[in-house]
Design an enzyme around this catalytic site. Structure first.
Site, mmCIF file in Angstrom:
data_model
loop_
_atom_site.group_PDB
_atom_site.id
_atom_site.type_symbol
_atom_site.label_atom_id
_atom_site.label_comp_id
_atom_site.label_asym_id
_atom_site.label_seq_id
_atom_site.Cartn_x
_atom_site.Cartn_y
_atom_site.Cartn_z
ATOM 1 N N GLU A 194 -9.416 2.261 3.909
ATOM 2 C CA GLU A 194 -8.070 1.882 3.483
ATOM 3 C C GLU A 194 -7.398 3.003 2.698
ATOM 4 O OE1 GLU A 194 -5.646 -1.817 1.456
ATOM 5 O OE2 GLU A 194 -7.754 -1.549 0.974
ATOM 6 N N THR A 246 2.987 0.787 0.718
ATOM 7 C CA THR A 246 2.108 0.663 -0.447
ATOM 8 C C THR A 246 2.349 1.800 -1.431
ATOM 9 O OG1 THR A 246 0.421 -0.427 0.904
ATOM 10 C CG2 THR A 246 -0.304 0.503 -1.190
#
Length: 313
Positions: free
Chosen positions: A142, A190
């Site tokens: 991630e 993000t």
């Protein structure tokens, strides 16, 4: 139809067939991290949507992506979450990702792919890692997308339920809570969402946050949507990120009026998460969708619940 002994042989023969011995398929759920008061710590697995990842032994890692938002996902192993996972497990494979979770949604899209790949490759290559040991490995994947290796999405994606991820490890709790997640056609990355997070807070805000996080945790243990909703309140991170989501405050108010016990931003957003009692799910979903629609924003609502982690099939 089969006794226990025969079922064991059926599983053995199936796993050892030439076609299946060299491949595995895993389903990993969408997740919601932070939950308001648990920034970078709390996470939940959702029963839907999900990613499906198929891995097949190969001399080098190659990636193929289909599904929601696949045109925006790189297939270069050095730029894709699953490439880092394959490298960390020393498990080269041809990896097919069928995206059910849109990228940049706030629903752990990159974490789901990484989690599914970690579980599938660990089994395919018989690496012997426990589910808990796979969490930091999936987090490395991630990090390729988010820039940081955080466990708050990959932990529930792998383990399921409600998770508390800290430097000391991960605590997992099975919980039964009904949820509505509404995903507007807005993009919030993000990286951008992290830039607006305040770097300082007051003692009063700290005390409030700790109290709310404790309330939320108690609610998860009790399967109590009222406590969970109350515990999601946050005066530090959520207000800053809410400014990135057009219509957030109106959508939140509409959901609460329709019966939600608490509302917050899912992960980095733009998805908005509402805790509900099961009879109120549809009304809450419709209220959130209607409010986004009033602002000219297309959105999709998932009537879901806290669910299981990654599973092989």
């Amino acid at each position: 139809m089969f006794g226990g002994h025969h079922r064991g042989w059926v599983r053995y023969l199936f796993a050892c067939s030439p076609e299946m011995a060299g491949m595995r398929t895993a389903r990993a759920p969408a997740t919601s991290a932070n939950l308001g008061s648990g920034f970078d710590v709390f996470g939940i697995a959702l029963s839907r949507p999900a990613d499906v990842v198929r891995v097949e032994r190969a001399d080098r890692t190659t990636i193929e992506v289909t599904g929601a938002g696949s045109q925006f996902i790189p297939e270069d192993p050095e730029k894709n979450t699953v490439g880092a996972v394959a490298d960390a497990l020393d498990a080269p494979a041809h990896i097919q990702i069928d995206k059910g979770i849109r990228p940049a949604s706030g629903l752990g899209s990159s974490a789901a792919s990484a989690a599914a790949a970690a579980v599938a490759l660990n089994d395919l290559y018989d690496r012997g890692k426990s589910r808990t040991e796979l969490v930091p490995i999936a987090a490395k994947g991630e990090a390729v997308v988010s820039g940081d290796a955080h466990d708050d999405n990959v932990a529930p994606a792998i383990l399921g339920g409600f998770t508390i991820a800290t430097p000391g490890g991960v605590t997992q709790v099975d919980a039964e809570i009904s949820i509505v997640v509404t995903l507007p056609e807005i993009v919030v990355s993000t990286r951008d969402a992290r830039k607006v997070v305040p770097r300082e807070t007051t003692v009063d805000q700290l005390v409030e946050t700790v109290g709310n996080a404790a309330t939320l945790t108690a609610g998860m243990y009790r399967d109590d949507p009222t406590l969970v909703g109350r515990g999601m309140e946050d005066s530090v991170v959520t207000p800053a990120r809410a400014e990135l989501i057009d219509g957030y405050h109106d959508v939140r108010d509409a959901a609460l009026t329709a019966g939600a016990t608490g509302v917050t931003i899912s992960g980095a957003g733009p998805a908005v998460l509402a805790i509900t009692r099961r009879p109120d799910q549809r009304a809450v979903a419709n209220a959130m969708l209607d409010t986004f629609d009033d602002r000219g924003i297309d959105a999709r609502a998932y009537q879901t619940e806290i669910g299981d982690g990654t599973h092989l099939y």
